[in-house]
Scaffold this active site. Structure first.
Site, PDB file in Angstrom:
ATOM      1  N   LYS A 176      -6.694  -4.295 -25.668  1.00  0.00           N
ATOM      2  CA  LYS A 176      -8.014  -3.865 -25.330  1.00  0.00           C
ATOM      3  C   LYS A 176      -8.885  -5.005 -25.991  1.00  0.00           C
ATOM      4  O   LYS A 176      -8.579  -5.675 -27.061  1.00  0.00           O
ATOM      5  CB  LYS A 176      -8.290  -2.591 -25.565  1.00  0.00           C
ATOM      6  CG  LYS A 176      -8.211  -2.251 -27.180  1.00  0.00           C
ATOM      7  CD  LYS A 176      -8.473  -0.787 -27.489  1.00  0.00           C
ATOM      8  CE  LYS A 176      -8.476  -0.506 -28.847  1.00  0.00           C
ATOM      9  NZ  LYS A 176      -9.493  -0.688 -29.651  1.00  0.00           N
TER      10      LYS A 176
ATOM     11  N   LYS B 192      -3.655   0.987 -38.659  1.00  0.00           N
ATOM     12  CA  LYS B 192      -4.328   0.009 -39.684  1.00  0.00           C
ATOM     13  C   LYS B 192      -3.496   0.006 -41.110  1.00  0.00           C
ATOM     14  O   LYS B 192      -3.528  -1.117 -41.754  1.00  0.00           O
ATOM     15  CB  LYS B 192      -5.340   0.917 -40.166  1.00  0.00           C
ATOM     16  CG  LYS B 192      -6.426   1.374 -39.060  1.00  0.00           C
ATOM     17  CD  LYS B 192      -7.456  -0.024 -39.012  1.00  0.00           C
ATOM     18  CE  LYS B 192      -8.418   0.400 -38.214  1.00  0.00           C
ATOM     19  NZ  LYS B 192      -8.497  -0.315 -36.936  1.00  0.00           N
TER      20      LYS B 192
ATOM     21  N   LYS C 230     -13.366  -6.049 -31.589  1.00  0.00           N
ATOM     22  CA  LYS C 230     -14.334  -6.787 -32.388  1.00  0.00           C
ATOM     23  C   LYS C 230     -13.876  -7.577 -33.334  1.00  0.00           C
ATOM     24  O   LYS C 230     -14.075  -8.649 -33.573  1.00  0.00           O
ATOM     25  CB  LYS C 230     -15.146  -5.599 -33.398  1.00  0.00           C
ATOM     26  CG  LYS C 230     -16.219  -5.025 -32.505  1.00  0.00           C
ATOM     27  CD  LYS C 230     -17.148  -4.255 -33.552  1.00  0.00           C
ATOM     28  CE  LYS C 230     -17.433  -2.825 -33.040  1.00  0.00           C
ATOM     29  NZ  LYS C 230     -16.634  -1.906 -33.884  1.00  0.00           N
TER      30      LYS C 230
HETATM   31  P1  TYM Z   1     -15.657   1.399 -32.359  1.00  0.00           P
HETATM   32  O1  TYM Z   1     -16.831   0.810 -33.332  1.00  0.00           O
HETATM   33  O2  TYM Z   1     -14.414   0.675 -32.665  1.00  0.00           O
HETATM   34  O3  TYM Z   1     -16.183   1.204 -30.905  1.00  0.00           O
HETATM   35  C1  TYM Z   1     -17.329   1.793 -30.743  1.00  0.00           C
HETATM   36  C2  TYM Z   1     -17.062   2.472 -29.232  1.00  0.00           C
HETATM   37  O4  TYM Z   1     -16.745   1.363 -28.238  1.00  0.00           O
HETATM   38  C3  TYM Z   1     -15.678   2.000 -27.791  1.00  0.00           C
HETATM   39  N1  TYM Z   1     -14.414   0.940 -27.385  1.00  0.00           N
HETATM   40  C4  TYM Z   1     -14.094   0.734 -26.273  1.00  0.00           C
HETATM   41  N2  TYM Z   1     -14.164   1.306 -25.006  1.00  0.00           N
HETATM   42  C5  TYM Z   1     -13.621   0.852 -23.892  1.00  0.00           C
HETATM   43  N3  TYM Z   1     -12.858  -0.403 -23.901  1.00  0.00           N
HETATM   44  C6  TYM Z   1     -12.450  -1.089 -25.062  1.00  0.00           C
HETATM   45  N4  TYM Z   1     -11.588  -1.986 -25.218  1.00  0.00           N
HETATM   46  C7  TYM Z   1     -13.282  -0.517 -26.302  1.00  0.00           C
HETATM   47  N5  TYM Z   1     -13.138  -0.906 -27.971  1.00  0.00           N
HETATM   48  C8  TYM Z   1     -14.039  -0.156 -28.354  1.00  0.00           C
HETATM   49  C9  TYM Z   1     -14.990   2.951 -28.486  1.00  0.00           C
HETATM   50  O5  TYM Z   1     -14.053   4.028 -28.033  1.00  0.00           O
HETATM   51  C10 TYM Z   1     -16.144   3.569 -29.264  1.00  0.00           C
HETATM   52  O6  TYM Z   1     -16.804   4.558 -28.407  1.00  0.00           O
HETATM   53  N6  TYM Z   1     -14.229   5.450 -34.969  1.00  0.00           N
HETATM   54  C11 TYM Z   1     -15.516   4.825 -33.943  1.00  0.00           C
HETATM   55  C12 TYM Z   1     -16.724   5.090 -34.594  1.00  0.00           C
HETATM   56  C13 TYM Z   1     -17.231   6.221 -34.870  1.00  0.00           C
HETATM   57  C14 TYM Z   1     -17.580   7.392 -34.122  1.00  0.00           C
HETATM   58  C15 TYM Z   1     -18.162   8.454 -34.910  1.00  0.00           C
HETATM   59  C16 TYM Z   1     -17.629   7.424 -32.671  1.00  0.00           C
HETATM   60  C17 TYM Z   1     -17.501   6.766 -36.310  1.00  0.00           C
HETATM   61  N7  TYM Z   1     -18.080   8.091 -36.256  1.00  0.00           N
HETATM   62  C18 TYM Z   1     -18.386   9.669 -34.289  1.00  0.00           C
HETATM   63  C19 TYM Z   1     -17.761   8.840 -31.973  1.00  0.00           C
HETATM   64  C20 TYM Z   1     -18.318   9.763 -32.970  1.00  0.00           C
HETATM   65  C21 TYM Z   1     -14.928   3.281 -33.802  1.00  0.00           C
HETATM   66  O7  TYM Z   1     -14.360   2.919 -34.531  1.00  0.00           O
HETATM   67  O8  TYM Z   1     -15.710   2.766 -32.777  1.00  0.00           O
END
Ligand code: TYM
Length: 333
Positions: free
Chosen positions: A196, A114, A199
């Site tokens: 990967k 980041k 978003k």
């Molecule tokens: P975020 O918003 O980036 O993604 C949400 C979820 O989607 C999964 N993910 C993927 N899995 C497989 N392949 C991909 N290309 C891919 N892109 C995203 C992420 O692993 C995630 O499970 N930090 C977290 C949000 C968060 C969170 C939490 C998660 C905040 N508090 C507490 C679990 C528990 C995040 O940025 O996810």
């Protein structure tokens, strides 16, 4: 009655949800809600670390909720809430910050990424992003956290804080582990094979749950291929392996088997394979997109969902914080 295991996870409202979010996280949420006590939230506070402009935040929050429900999440079964509505989160975040060391946080790979992406906005919230995430999870004393592979390190950090707290004060938190049904954690590759699905990056190589059939077909046809193997049973180059991996997510086993055989005997036609993959992805996404659109426009329903979810989450959070304050000696009368 045996107590159900507790499950918690979250998604940032920083853009449109995609197949990576679905197969890495949401698919598990939908299955887990049947067997576990589940808390799923929209991580709006986390989004502020990189997206300070909040003009489209409300719409994004509603879209994440609508897409989760369209994928099968049932707000009657799981608590579905917005992170900032459960203020106990930020109290626990503050306490956990005292157990979080600056040097460790600076070494977190997601922080380093980041910093590279947003060199002008390296704020303290970004540095302590994993602390807030640990607070989300420990708030409910969750043991299982359905996430994709990219979140593995954040979970390791959350376990560290749980251990440190338990050791320093009292045994309050279980150690949370990442979870995926029966398999290793998932990473859904981008169509160009360079990373990967995401978003905010690689948008032409990511399939979003809101993409139209036409756009899905177009993106899939652009995926990188080559002239095909010339030796039977060759090893697949990475970008071809990616296309097979994506096919495994949405296509019938017989279809995958056909293309495996065609690859192995050097008769594969990648144009046909991508056409098939585009159709299968479009067929998979269309019902989710249509359902999500309808839900997203129903602001009254979504308000009710958020209120009911936050209420359930606050009950669980309140109990945890009572124990946390007691363990820390923050009770004076
Ligand atoms: P975020 O918003 O980036 O993604 C949400 C979820 O989607 C999964 N993910 C993927 N899995 C497989 N392949 C991909 N290309 C891919 N892109 C995203 C992420 O692993 C995630 O499970 N930090 C977290 C949000 C968060 C969170 C939490 C998660 C905040 N508090 C507490 C679990 C528990 C995040 O940025 O996810």
């Amino acid at each position: 009655m045996e107590k159900k295991q507790i499950v918690m996870s979250g998604i940032r409202p920083t853009g449109f949800l995609h197949l990576g979010n679905y197969f890495g996280a949401m698919r598990n949420y939908v299955k887990m809600q049947e067997e576990y006590e589940c808390y799923f939230m929209v991580a709006d506070l986390h989004s502020l670390t990189t997206h300070p402009d909040t003009k489209t935040l409300a719409e994004s929050v509603r879209r994440v909720l609508a897409e989760n429900i369209a994928c099968g999440l049932d707000p009657e079964k799981a608590a579905l809430y917005c992170q900032s509505h459960v203020k106990e989160t930020t109290e626990l975040y503050l306490y956990l910050n005292m157990l979080a060391y600056k040097g460790e946080l600076e070494k977190t790979p997601t922080f380093k990424d980041k910093v590279r992406q947003h060199p002008d906005n390296v704020n303290a919230g970004l540095l302590t992003y994993p602390v807030l995430m640990a607070a989300d999870i420990l708030l409910h004393r969750a043991a299982l956290v359905p996430v994709g592979k990219d979140q593995e390190q954040h979970l390791e950090i959350a376990r560290n804080y749980a251990q440190r707290f338990n050791k320093r004060y009292a045994e309050v938190f279980p150690e949370p582990y990442p979870f995926n049904f029966g398999h290793q954690l998932v990473k859904v590759p981008s169509l160009d094979g360079t990373g990967k699905m995401s978003k905010s990056e690689n948008q032409n190589a990511t399939i979003y749950l809101a993409d139209t059939d036409e756009l899905i077909r177009k993106k899939v046809m652009k995926a990188k291929t080559d002239g095909g193997p010339t030796e039977p049973n060759s090893e697949k180059p990475d970008y071809i392996e990616n296309i097979f991996n994506l096919m495994k997510l949405v296509s019938e086993p017989s279809v995958i088997q056909k293309y495996e055989e065609d690859f192995n005997n050097c008769t594969i036609r990648y144009g046909d394979m991508k056409k098939q993959l585009g159709e299968d992805m479009a067929k998979f996404i269309a019902p989710i997109r249509e359902k999500a659109e309808a839900i997203q426009n129903d602001h009254i329903y979504l308000k009710k969902v958020m209120e009911a979810g936050a209420e359930k989450a606050r009950i669980s959070a309140g109990k945890t914080l009572d124990e946390v304050r007691k363990a820390m000696g923050l009770i004076y009368y």
